[in-house]
Design an enzyme around this catalytic site. Structure first.
Site, PDB file in Angstrom:
ATOM      1  N   ARG A 102      -2.450  -2.003  -3.657  1.00  0.00           N
ATOM      2  CA  ARG A 102      -3.647  -1.180  -3.506  1.00  0.00           C
ATOM      3  C   ARG A 102      -3.527  -0.011  -4.481  1.00  0.00           C
ATOM      4  NH1 ARG A 102      -5.146   3.274   0.897  1.00  0.00           N
ATOM      5  NH2 ARG A 102      -7.316   3.521   0.325  1.00  0.00           N
ATOM      6  N   HIS A 147     -12.743   3.287  -0.716  1.00  0.00           N
ATOM      7  CA  HIS A 147     -12.782   2.305   0.382  1.00  0.00           C
ATOM      8  C   HIS A 147     -13.448   1.008  -0.066  1.00  0.00           C
ATOM      9  CE1 HIS A 147     -12.963   5.883   3.447  1.00  0.00           C
ATOM     10  NE2 HIS A 147     -11.715   5.479   3.297  1.00  0.00           N
ATOM     11  N   GLU A 173      -8.358  -4.735   4.952  1.00  0.00           N
ATOM     12  CA  GLU A 173      -8.150  -4.462   3.531  1.00  0.00           C
ATOM     13  C   GLU A 173      -6.977  -5.270   2.972  1.00  0.00           C
ATOM     14  OE1 GLU A 173      -8.687  -0.254   4.791  1.00  0.00           O
ATOM     15  OE2 GLU A 173      -9.204   0.020   2.701  1.00  0.00           O
ATOM     16  N   ARG A 224     -12.118  16.325   6.252  1.00  0.00           N
ATOM     17  CA  ARG A 224     -12.877  16.687   5.042  1.00  0.00           C
ATOM     18  C   ARG A 224     -14.321  17.012   5.385  1.00  0.00           C
ATOM     19  NH1 ARG A 224     -11.266  11.283   2.523  1.00  0.00           N
ATOM     20  NH2 ARG A 224      -9.013  11.510   2.378  1.00  0.00           N
ATOM     21  N   ASN A 259       0.878  -1.170   0.000  1.00  0.00           N
ATOM     22  CA  ASN A 259       0.000   0.000   0.000  1.00  0.00           C
ATOM     23  C   ASN A 259       0.918   1.223   0.000  1.00  0.00           C
ATOM     24  OD1 ASN A 259      -1.814   2.021   0.501  1.00  0.00           O
ATOM     25  ND2 ASN A 259      -2.817   1.006   2.232  1.00  0.00           N
TER      26      ASN A 259
END
Ligand code: AMP
Length: 417
Positions: free
Chosen positions: A100, A189, A396, A250, A10
């Site tokens: 990823r 995601h 993940e 955010r 990743n």
């Protein structure tokens, strides 16, 4: 020796996380992180979890603080650490490297073996994922250099959302302009939403095709998805990860005219607004903190700004639960995952409070308790609730490893368990 191991990479802009998994029993052999790549004090942390050679001992943690000038230097160092454990990139047991990749656009509807065309397409998507795709690309090309001949597989955050129907994926703007500039809702995601929705079905003792799940991925970034019979039909993030829920930094949803207003009236540049909405908004913008633990602590002390930030955060989650309930028509479970979703009982309680009319009710003791399953997945709904509520820790890396292994061995990805 049969190749049954997968290395998951990743690659972020200044960090690389890696995990080496043995796929016959899905165990971790080694995990590591290289941080602050490009700075003179980069740090590599490596943990060998299982003996791969007489050299390394189980659970051994090693750290290196030195300059890793770029991703290639970082990955080389990670490869050296793996090799020291007898788990090097040239080991015959390694089947593939799974990467990823954040943005796969509309066309990558499955994990994909990397070739020049795939690299070119990921590069073409850089304008819609300027923060992520360049680092992901560097990770792939560096891994190709370090392990030529080894299959490299790209697993995209967007793939799970490519099943969204057009009416959920399109913005209501001029179609020509949207198509020319690839402006549509992609969602992110996806690896987490895929894993968690499947694991939730398992918790209910059902096949994923039989259940409808609302997945709340509440981490520093946050998104929610509506999953119908194992397929995503809507999700809260859009062209970029800015849309949707209130996040750590955010804003999530807002009137697009806020941007025009800030440019025209406040005299901000577009880049300044971009930075405001992505880095200085959400929980941090509202109360100065983006860590839910700290926000809860301040609320306990009577801090009103922290309370208001929490209330806005929860209100947005509730609106999405209602919206996705309507989209799905029937809901079997609401699943909480990621840093906040897995660890914050007050968030779970508040998000589902007052939703008894929708069949949702939390059991206070179960909400506070640790899970019985090894992976921590558990139900937290009260017995009489029609709709299950669950905490499902996301994984993940395991999902990327499964998809990578399935692709290179030609087998179906195995289910969680
Ligand atoms: P993630 O992006 O999934 O790693 O989630 C990171 C966020 O999870 C942090 O910013 C915290 O807000 C939150 N978090 C982590 N641990 C806890 C905890 N024990 N209680 C509440 N929130 C937590």
């Amino acid at each position: 020796m049969t190749a049954t191991r997968v290395l998951v990479l990743n690659s972020g802009s200044s960090s690389v996380k890696y995990q080496l998994l043995e796929m016959t029993d899905e165990s971790r052999l080694a995990v590591g992180l290289v941080e602050r790549i490009g700075e003179n004090q980069s740090r590599l942390t490596h943990v060998c979890l299982r003996r791969g050679s007489p050299v390394a001992s189980e659970g051994e943690r090693r750290e290196r603080v030195e300059e890793f000038a770029d991703h290639e230097a970082a990955l080389r160092a990670a490869a050296e650490e793996l090799a020291a454990d007898g788990l090097g990139l040239d080991s015959p047991g390694l089947a593939a490297i799974g990467h990823r990749v954040v943005h796969g656009g509309q066309w990558f509807t499955r994990p994909t073996l990397v070739d020049d065309d795939v690299l070119a397409e990921i590069r073409r998507l850089v304008p819609v994922a300027p923060l992520h795709n360049p680092a992901n690309l560097t990770g792939i090309t560096t891994a190709q250099t370090l392990s030529p001949g080894l299959p490299q597989v790209a697993v995209f955050d967007t793939t799970f959302h490519t099943t969204m129907p057009e009416h959920a994926a399109r913005y209501a703007i001029d179609v020509g302009t949207a198509d020319e500039h690839r402006v549509r809702r992609y969602g992110f995601h996806g690896t987490s939403h895929a894993y968690v929705s499947r694991r939730t079905a398992e918790l209910l003792g059902k096949d994923p095709s039989e259940v409808n799940v609302i997945v709340l991925h509440l981490g520093n970034g946050a998104s929610v998805s509506a999953v119908e019979g194992g397929r995503c039909v809507d999700t809260s993030m859009g062209l970029t990860p800015l849309e949707g829920l209130v996040m750590g930094t955010r804003s999530g949803d807002l009137d697009p005219a806020v941007v025009f207003h800030l440019v025209r009236v406040a005299g901000m540049t577009v880049d300044e607004v971009d930075e405001l909405l992505n880095k200085r908004s959400g929980l941090v913008g509202l109360c100065g903190d983006n860590d839910m633990r700290e926000i809860r602590r301040r609320i306990e002390e009577g801090d009103e700004r922290a309370q208001l930030a929490f209330d806005i955060y929860i209100h947005r989650i509730k609106k999405y639960i209602g919206a996705y309930y309507a989209v799905l028509g029937r809901v079997d479970a609401v699943a909480f995952t990621a840093g906040v979703g897995e660890n914050s009982p007050p968030v779970r309680e508040a998000a589902l409070a007052g939703l008894e009319g929708l069949g949702l009710a939390v059991d206070p003791a179960a909400n506070e308790a640790e899970g019985p399953a090894a992976d921590g997945a558990r139900l937290i709904s009260s017995r009489d609730a029609r709709v299950a509520a669950a905490v499902v820790p996301t994984d993940e890396e395991l999902e990327i490893a499964r998809q990578t292994y399935a692709l290179v061995t030609g087998r179906e990805p195995r289910q969680t368990g």
